[in-house]
Design a protein around this motif. Structure first.
Motif, PDB file in Angstrom:
ATOM      1  N   SER A   1     -11.193  -6.372   4.519  1.00  0.00           N
ATOM      2  CA  SER A   1     -11.570  -7.159   3.444  1.00  0.00           C
ATOM      3  C   SER A   1     -10.328  -7.999   3.070  1.00  0.00           C
ATOM      4  O   SER A   1      -9.259  -7.698   3.235  1.00  0.00           O
ATOM      5  N   ALA A   2     -10.508  -8.963   2.278  1.00  0.00           N
ATOM      6  CA  ALA A   2      -9.305  -9.810   1.833  1.00  0.00           C
ATOM      7  C   ALA A   2      -9.628 -10.648   0.739  1.00  0.00           C
ATOM      8  O   ALA A   2     -10.823 -11.126   0.647  1.00  0.00           O
ATOM      9  N   ARG A   3      -8.633 -11.011  -0.090  1.00  0.00           N
ATOM     10  CA  ARG A   3      -8.907 -11.721  -1.298  1.00  0.00           C
ATOM     11  C   ARG A   3      -8.209 -13.088  -1.206  1.00  0.00           C
ATOM     12  O   ARG A   3      -8.574 -14.056  -1.938  1.00  0.00           O
ATOM     13  N   THR A   4      -7.190 -13.248  -0.451  1.00  0.00           N
ATOM     14  CA  THR A   4      -6.573 -14.471  -0.041  1.00  0.00           C
ATOM     15  C   THR A   4      -6.537 -14.967   1.506  1.00  0.00           C
ATOM     16  O   THR A   4      -6.518 -14.025   2.280  1.00  0.00           O
ATOM     17  N   LEU A   5      -7.167 -15.844   1.818  1.00  0.00           N
ATOM     18  CA  LEU A   5      -7.640 -16.532   2.900  1.00  0.00           C
ATOM     19  C   LEU A   5      -6.384 -17.504   3.456  1.00  0.00           C
ATOM     20  O   LEU A   5      -6.322 -18.685   2.567  1.00  0.00           O
ATOM     21  N   ARG A   6      -5.879 -17.462   4.578  1.00  0.00           N
ATOM     22  CA  ARG A   6      -4.743 -18.451   5.157  1.00  0.00           C
ATOM     23  C   ARG A   6      -5.211 -18.611   6.262  1.00  0.00           C
ATOM     24  O   ARG A   6      -5.347 -17.937   7.121  1.00  0.00           O
TER      25      ARG A   6
ATOM     26  N   THR B   1      -4.152 -22.428   1.862  1.00  0.00           N
ATOM     27  CA  THR B   1      -4.305 -20.959   1.640  1.00  0.00           C
ATOM     28  C   THR B   1      -5.497 -21.131   0.248  1.00  0.00           C
ATOM     29  O   THR B   1      -5.328 -21.984  -0.192  1.00  0.00           O
ATOM     30  N   VAL B   2      -6.463 -20.097   0.483  1.00  0.00           N
ATOM     31  CA  VAL B   2      -7.453 -20.111  -0.546  1.00  0.00           C
ATOM     32  C   VAL B   2      -7.350 -18.989  -1.048  1.00  0.00           C
ATOM     33  O   VAL B   2      -7.217 -17.826  -0.481  1.00  0.00           O
ATOM     34  N   GLU B   3      -7.485 -18.879  -2.706  1.00  0.00           N
ATOM     35  CA  GLU B   3      -7.434 -17.745  -3.171  1.00  0.00           C
ATOM     36  C   GLU B   3      -8.947 -17.532  -3.750  1.00  0.00           C
ATOM     37  O   GLU B   3      -9.801 -18.516  -4.151  1.00  0.00           O
ATOM     38  N   LEU B   4      -9.315 -16.128  -3.947  1.00  0.00           N
ATOM     39  CA  LEU B   4     -10.850 -15.922  -4.133  1.00  0.00           C
ATOM     40  C   LEU B   4     -11.008 -15.003  -5.491  1.00  0.00           C
ATOM     41  O   LEU B   4      -9.920 -14.524  -5.826  1.00  0.00           O
ATOM     42  N   ALA B   5     -12.071 -14.948  -6.019  1.00  0.00           N
ATOM     43  CA  ALA B   5     -12.174 -14.193  -7.137  1.00  0.00           C
ATOM     44  C   ALA B   5     -12.280 -12.821  -6.815  1.00  0.00           C
ATOM     45  O   ALA B   5     -11.761 -11.934  -7.966  1.00  0.00           O
ATOM     46  N   GLU B   6     -12.667 -12.309  -5.797  1.00  0.00           N
ATOM     47  CA  GLU B   6     -12.709 -11.022  -5.372  1.00  0.00           C
ATOM     48  C   GLU B   6     -12.904 -10.997  -3.941  1.00  0.00           C
ATOM     49  O   GLU B   6     -13.093 -11.861  -3.237  1.00  0.00           O
ATOM     50  N   PRO B   7     -12.568  -9.804  -3.340  1.00  0.00           N
ATOM     51  CA  PRO B   7     -12.501  -9.766  -1.489  1.00  0.00           C
ATOM     52  C   PRO B   7     -13.705 -10.039  -0.948  1.00  0.00           C
ATOM     53  O   PRO B   7     -14.880  -9.924  -1.528  1.00  0.00           O
ATOM     54  N   VAL B   8     -13.585 -10.560   0.121  1.00  0.00           N
ATOM     55  CA  VAL B   8     -14.545 -10.563   1.120  1.00  0.00           C
ATOM     56  C   VAL B   8     -14.433  -9.980   2.363  1.00  0.00           C
ATOM     57  O   VAL B   8     -13.372  -9.648   2.886  1.00  0.00           O
ATOM     58  N   GLU B   9     -15.733  -9.427   2.874  1.00  0.00           N
ATOM     59  CA  GLU B   9     -15.617  -8.911   4.027  1.00  0.00           C
ATOM     60  C   GLU B   9     -15.933  -9.703   5.262  1.00  0.00           C
ATOM     61  O   GLU B   9     -16.381 -10.610   5.080  1.00  0.00           O
ATOM     62  N   PHE B  10     -14.806  -9.143   6.185  1.00  0.00           N
ATOM     63  CA  PHE B  10     -15.001  -9.957   7.520  1.00  0.00           C
ATOM     64  C   PHE B  10     -14.786  -8.839   8.658  1.00  0.00           C
ATOM     65  O   PHE B  10     -14.564  -7.618   8.591  1.00  0.00           O
ATOM     66  N   VAL B  11     -15.108  -9.454   9.914  1.00  0.00           N
ATOM     67  CA  VAL B  11     -15.068  -8.520  10.969  1.00  0.00           C
ATOM     68  C   VAL B  11     -14.301  -9.288  12.080  1.00  0.00           C
ATOM     69  O   VAL B  11     -14.301 -10.484  12.245  1.00  0.00           O
ATOM     70  N   ARG B  12     -13.261  -8.361  12.554  1.00  0.00           N
ATOM     71  CA  ARG B  12     -12.519  -8.886  13.877  1.00  0.00           C
ATOM     72  C   ARG B  12     -13.029  -9.134  14.837  1.00  0.00           C
ATOM     73  O   ARG B  12     -14.124  -8.587  14.952  1.00  0.00           O
ATOM     74  N   PRO B  13     -12.409  -9.776  15.881  1.00  0.00           N
ATOM     75  CA  PRO B  13     -13.007 -10.171  17.129  1.00  0.00           C
ATOM     76  C   PRO B  13     -13.474  -8.905  18.130  1.00  0.00           C
ATOM     77  O   PRO B  13     -14.629  -9.155  18.660  1.00  0.00           O
ATOM     78  N   LEU B  14     -12.900  -7.846  17.852  1.00  0.00           N
ATOM     79  CA  LEU B  14     -13.454  -6.411  18.613  1.00  0.00           C
ATOM     80  C   LEU B  14     -14.146  -5.695  17.876  1.00  0.00           C
ATOM     81  O   LEU B  14     -14.747  -4.565  18.203  1.00  0.00           O
TER      82      LEU B  14
ATOM     83  N   ASP C   1      -2.218  -8.646   5.568  1.00  0.00           N
ATOM     84  CA  ASP C   1      -1.106  -7.924   5.092  1.00  0.00           C
ATOM     85  C   ASP C   1      -1.493  -6.982   4.155  1.00  0.00           C
ATOM     86  O   ASP C   1      -2.549  -6.773   3.953  1.00  0.00           O
ATOM     87  N   GLY C   2      -0.551  -6.258   3.558  1.00  0.00           N
ATOM     88  CA  GLY C   2      -0.705  -5.366   2.540  1.00  0.00           C
ATOM     89  C   GLY C   2      -1.138  -5.840   1.162  1.00  0.00           C
ATOM     90  O   GLY C   2      -1.347  -5.026   0.513  1.00  0.00           O
ATOM     91  N   ASN C   3      -1.221  -7.179   0.850  1.00  0.00           N
ATOM     92  CA  ASN C   3      -1.664  -7.628  -0.332  1.00  0.00           C
ATOM     93  C   ASN C   3      -3.009  -8.213  -0.079  1.00  0.00           C
ATOM     94  O   ASN C   3      -3.269  -8.778  -1.246  1.00  0.00           O
ATOM     95  N   GLY C   4      -3.777  -7.771   0.795  1.00  0.00           N
ATOM     96  CA  GLY C   4      -5.056  -8.266   0.574  1.00  0.00           C
ATOM     97  C   GLY C   4      -5.233  -9.684   1.130  1.00  0.00           C
ATOM     98  O   GLY C   4      -6.103 -10.416   0.684  1.00  0.00           O
TER      99      GLY C   4
END
Length: 299
Positions: free
Chosen positions: A255-260, A237-250, A221-224
């Protein structure tokens, strides 16, 4: 010149694959395909394969002359020619097929000692088995109604492989659960398609939060916030101190700072993420002292 050849090879690959897929769909749908059309499509596929080989061979030989081994040189040539999305899809399929063997022996993929696994397959199990039985039925029906021997064999192979692949995708999800490690770090997975490791030092809060949103497997989403949904739902829902990088399936990154994400037992997952990591206590041993000698008699 080499850049032009690489672009041509990649473009040809993207043209040939949809053409072959469209041909299969037409045959499955009962559309009568004339002989010249079949011959033209197959000639296109053969020509593309020949073009790919012609472009990759100079790249392979150049890498070999540079001192790389055969495997490394071949991988470099493939990376230069085959698009990232195609490569990742092929790797995902191989990992999914490998998961069938892991599932058959009732094991799980890379669960460290002391870690807690959390499954996430409950919302999709019924759907996956419905797809499986539909694929079996479709394969049997096509095997009975297709009159052309060559097309019959091709569709039978495709149908059987598709049926096996459906089971393999589900097996990959079963054998690759989410993991909360002993130190509190989190590993989010979805089969062989998605894998994200989050160190414990970045996790600031975890809570149960049920959300039902339409869309794909991975959404940002637009809020990270990153949603790793199963059956269009997330439960943790997991809140992070700073964004983490991730790779999509393709292959696209973000990057995201909140993980659901979804866990079949969200309360247990939150409890595991909220626990304090246990640090081993070193036993205290008494200090050694010099042997005691009693005083001698007074002089």
């Amino acid at each position: 010149m080499r850049t032009t050849a690489l672009r041509t090879a990649r473009a040809a690959l993207w043209v040939a694959l949809p053409a072959e897929l469209a041909l299969v769909v037409c045959l499955v749908g009962g559309v009568r395909i004339t002989g010249p059309v079949l011959l033209a499509v197959e000639a296109l596929v053969v020509g593309v394969l020949a073009l790919e080989a012609a472009v990759m061979w100079p790249l392979y030989t150049a890498r070999r002359r540079a001192g790389e081994g055969r495997r490394a040189a071949a991988l470099s040539a493939v990376r230069a020619v085959v698009p990232v999305a195609v490569r990742r899809l092929m790797v995902h399929e191989l990992r999914a097929l490998h998961s069938l063997g892991v599932w058959a022996v009732r094991r799980r993929h890379r669960i460290p000692e002391g870690a807690l696994p959390f499954s996430y397959t409950a919302p999709q199990t019924g759907t996956m088995w419905a797809f499986f039985f539909a694929s079996v039925l479709e394969t049997v029906v096509l095997a009975l109604v297709i009159p052309w021997p060559l097309v019959h064999v091709v569709l039978l192979v495709v149908g059987v492989y598709g049926t096996v692949l459906i089971v393999a995708l589900h097996a990959a999800c079963v054998t690759r659960p989410h993991v909360v490690e002993a130190d509190g770090s989190l590993r989010l997975r979805y089969g062989a398609l998605f894998d994200l490791w989050v160190p414990a030092s970045l996790i600031t809060a975890a809570r149960v939060g049920r959300r039902y949103d339409g869309g794909g497997l991975v959404r940002v989403d637009g809020n990270g916030g990153l949603d790793l949904a199963v059956g269009s739902r997330t439960t943790v829902t997991v809140e992070l101190a700073e964004p983490v990088e991730f790779v999509r399936p393709l292959g696209r990154s973000g990057s995201a700072r909140t993980l659901r994400f979804h866990a079949d037992d969200p309360r247990a997952a939150v409890a595991a993420l909220s626990r304090k990591p246990v640090t081993p206590v070193t036993p205290v041993t008494p200090e050694r002292t010099a042997p005691f000698s009693p005083p001698g008699p007074p002089v």
